[in-house]
Enzyme design. Sequence first.
Site, PDB file in Angstrom:
ATOM      1  N   ASP A  13       0.852  -1.177   0.000  1.00 29.79           N
ATOM      2  CA  ASP A  13       0.000   0.000   0.000  1.00 29.79           C
ATOM      3  C   ASP A  13       0.897   1.239   0.000  1.00 29.79           C
ATOM      4  O   ASP A  13       2.089   1.159   0.334  1.00 29.79           O
ATOM      5  CB  ASP A  13      -0.897  -0.020   1.242  1.00 29.79           C
ATOM      6  N   ASP A  15      -0.267   5.012   0.995  1.00 32.68           N
ATOM      7  CA  ASP A  15      -0.513   5.900   2.134  1.00 32.68           C
ATOM      8  C   ASP A  15      -0.472   5.120   3.440  1.00 32.68           C
ATOM      9  O   ASP A  15      -1.143   4.100   3.586  1.00 32.68           O
ATOM     10  CB  ASP A  15      -1.875   6.589   1.985  1.00 32.68           C
TER      11      ASP A  15
END
Length: 259
Positions: A13, A15
Amino acid sequence: MAERKPIESWLTDMDGVLIHEGVPIPGADAFIKKLRESGKPFLVLTNNSIYTPRDLHARLSRMGLDVPVENIWTSALATAQFLDDQRPGGTAYVIGEAGLTTALHDIGYVLTDHDPDYVVLGETRTYSFEAMTKAVRLIEAGARFIATNPDETGPSTEGPLPATGAVAALITKATGRKPYFAGKPNPLMMRTGLNTLGAHSETSAMIGDRMDTDVLAGIEAGMQTFLVLTGLTRPDEVENFPYRPSKVVDSIADLVDRV
């Protein structure tokens, strides 16, 4: 319990794992550098559908993170891939930004508000009442309802913002129709990403900061999962879930030596 195979490809991922509010998380640059030097296939994932991979490449580059365009996988791309598989050359009414409209244009979709095959809801900073009303009426008239991701809020420097999942709930309330979410935690996003890499779930790992999206999607796709504590999930919350990541680490810096 059978021992897991060595990790040959990585999905992470963005963020909360690599960056936080526009600032790189310590260790992110070393992790990306190690990945690129290793030659192992990898993807940086985001449920945010606002930006194109080219936009995200430029933003990450300004932060000192050199992620090639082809190594970025967004919920907009996953949505476009899904629609291309389901109904090639279709039509859609879109609420969203360039990341989503570009992805749909690239698969040959026509964007229209006249009897579309789909209403596609994505992330935008300017949700308008007019656009939502149009979406409700088109869905009532028979358009199928698709949304890029179920996140109900998104981060900003001022605090949380309403996101795709919250607006989808409004449209669902008005129409009685629930959308099909293409992004995490739907394992579809992970599987299409793995297919893009030519990778297999048995030898792949997912790194995320959220138990309810990143870790869940990784588990359901059959991957090893790593939860970092630099994002939304706090250490005391991990035990609240009926599933567990393969390993919990403080940050991405703890995974550099695993590559």
